[in-house]
Design an enzyme around this catalytic site. Structure first.
Site, PDB file in Angstrom:
ATOM      1  N   ASP A  15       4.403   4.209  -2.651  1.00 24.05           N
ATOM      2  CA  ASP A  15       3.294   3.279  -2.552  1.00 24.05           C
ATOM      3  C   ASP A  15       3.455   2.514  -1.249  1.00 24.05           C
ATOM      4  OD1 ASP A  15       1.194   2.091  -3.542  1.00 24.05           O
ATOM      5  OD2 ASP A  15       2.413   0.285  -4.043  1.00 24.05           O
ATOM      6  N   ALA A  17       1.361  -1.151  -0.479  1.00 26.77           N
ATOM      7  CA  ALA A  17       1.108  -2.713  -0.643  1.00 26.77           C
ATOM      8  C   ALA A  17       1.986  -2.883  -1.882  1.00 26.77           C
ATOM      9  CB  ALA A  17      -0.299  -3.078  -0.925  1.00 26.77           C
ATOM     10  N   ALA A  48      -7.420 -10.825 -10.768  1.00 23.49           N
ATOM     11  CA  ALA A  48      -7.763  -9.681  -9.737  1.00 23.49           C
ATOM     12  C   ALA A  48      -6.456  -8.625  -9.686  1.00 23.49           C
ATOM     13  CB  ALA A  48      -7.745 -10.268  -8.398  1.00 23.49           C
ATOM     14  N   MET A  52      -4.428  -3.471 -10.950  1.00 24.29           N
ATOM     15  CA  MET A  52      -3.596  -2.935 -10.012  1.00 24.29           C
ATOM     16  C   MET A  52      -3.153  -1.692  -9.813  1.00 24.29           C
ATOM     17  SD  MET A  52      -3.683  -3.883  -6.533  1.00 24.29           S
ATOM     18  CE  MET A  52      -4.093  -5.777  -6.552  1.00 24.29           C
ATOM     19  N   LYS A  56      -9.761   1.396  -5.387  1.00 24.94           N
ATOM     20  CA  LYS A  56     -10.601   0.056  -5.558  1.00 24.94           C
ATOM     21  C   LYS A  56     -11.864   0.044  -6.084  1.00 24.94           C
ATOM     22  CE  LYS A  56      -7.054  -1.309  -3.276  1.00 24.94           C
ATOM     23  NZ  LYS A  56      -5.812  -1.717  -4.112  1.00 24.94           N
ATOM     24  N   HIS A  59     -11.014  -0.183  -9.469  1.00 16.15           N
ATOM     25  CA  HIS A  59     -10.323  -1.447  -9.891  1.00 16.15           C
ATOM     26  C   HIS A  59     -11.646  -2.565 -10.056  1.00 16.15           C
ATOM     27  CE1 HIS A  59      -7.110  -4.550  -8.733  1.00 16.15           C
ATOM     28  NE2 HIS A  59      -8.185  -5.118  -9.150  1.00 16.15           N
ATOM     29  N   ARG A 163      -5.025   7.210  -8.841  1.00 17.67           N
ATOM     30  CA  ARG A 163      -4.145   6.988  -9.796  1.00 17.67           C
ATOM     31  C   ARG A 163      -4.885   6.193 -11.258  1.00 17.67           C
ATOM     32  NH1 ARG A 163      -0.135   4.086  -5.770  1.00 17.67           N
ATOM     33  NH2 ARG A 163      -1.928   2.638  -5.642  1.00 17.67           N
ATOM     34  N   ASP A 189       5.009  -0.205  -7.547  1.00 15.80           N
ATOM     35  CA  ASP A 189       5.241  -1.682  -8.096  1.00 15.80           C
ATOM     36  C   ASP A 189       4.366  -1.758  -9.238  1.00 15.80           C
ATOM     37  OD1 ASP A 189       2.731  -3.720  -6.723  1.00 15.80           O
ATOM     38  OD2 ASP A 189       3.233  -1.653  -5.873  1.00 15.80           O
TER      39      ASP A 189
END
Length: 275
Positions: A15, A17, A48, A52, A56, A59, A163, A189
């Site tokens: 990944d 970030a 927010a 994650m 986006k 999200h 994902r 993460d």
């Protein structure tokens, strides 16, 4: 023909970030807050962070589906948020993300050394992200200046589904010409990133402290006491446990030792889907 299982790892799919750059995964989360604020919709950093790991647009849809956020939207606009509203928020989010992603692009301490160690072990380095291509192009350029150049990158909008679908991980397998998904390890993460790796049939390694689960800067993480870190490990392990990661580690700096452990298991005939 007879199936011959791999005896060692051939690739690591990383990944971005919270894994190799942007300790604490602040670039996407802070921009979500700013994008919602531009529509006069309060959004906390904790809110927010909730979805994650998703692409986006997805999200933002997930955020709008949260009861508290949907209630704020209804109070402000007199209706529940539609897909058209999500798209409007996404269009506001994207230029902000492209503009400001560089503010949180530093390599995570130990990442370059860990990745070099994997390459010395003969692993190819693939990568994927919840970022779309327009953002990834800038993130890649900044990482290249810092010395990180993966063998392949797949953005969230370059596959039919992001994902937790396995599509991005499998796109790396194809591009890197890996013969067996069991010879790959997915490192992330977030819960969607773990599910991505599991669904792709790979070994999976979850990162506790460098990304979204802890959500602290490097400096604040360094300031945690031994007891605070132990409590955070317990909480994060319980949070990520349902995704069934094969390993949980604090940061990517610990990854080479995990690769050695997986290689030993592969040499004994163990495969990721059996565990």
């Amino acid at each position: 023909m007879t199936y011959q299982p791999p005896t060692r790892l051939h690739a690591a799919i990383l990944d971005w970030a919270g894994t190799v750059v942007d300790f604490g995964s602040f670039a996407p989360t802070r921009i979500f807050v700013e994008a919602f604020a531009s529509f006069d919709l309060p959004l906390s950093l904790e809110e927010a962070r909730g979805p994650m790991g998703l692409g986006k647009w997805a999200h933002i849809r997930a955020l709008c589906d949260q009861p508290a956020v949907a209630e704020r939207f209804q109070r402000r606009f007199g209706r529940l948020p539609t897909d058209a509203d999500v798209t409007a928020l996404y269009k506001r989010f994207m230029p902000l993300q492209i503009e400001k992603v560089g503010e949180h692009s530093a390599m995570i301490p130990g990442a370059l050394e860990a990745i070099a160690s994997l390459q010395e072990r003969g692993l190819k380095i693939g990568s994927c992200s919840g970022y779309p291509r327009a953002v990834m192009t800038k993130v890649e350029a900044l990482a290249s200046e810092a010395g990180y150049r993966p063998d392949h990158v797949v953005a969230s909008d370059e596959v039919p589904r992001g994902r937790p679908s396995p599509a991005q991980a499998l796109a790396n397998v194809i591009a890197l010409e890996i013969e067996d998904v069991a010879a790959c390890v997915k490192v992330d993460d977030t819960a969607p990133g773990m599910l991505e790796g599991r669904r792709a049939g790979m070994w999976t390694v979850a990162l506790r402290f460098s990304g979204n689960c802890l959500g602290l800067s490097w400096e604040d993480y360094q300031a945690l006491s031994h007891e605070q870190r132990a409590a955070a490990r317990q909480r994060i392990d319980a949070e990520l446990g349902p995704c069934r990661p094969h390993y949980l580690i604090d940061t990517i700096a610990e990854l080479p030792a995990i690769v050695d452990a997986i290689n030993a298991r592969l040499a004994r005939g163990e495969l990721p889907n059996a565990h």
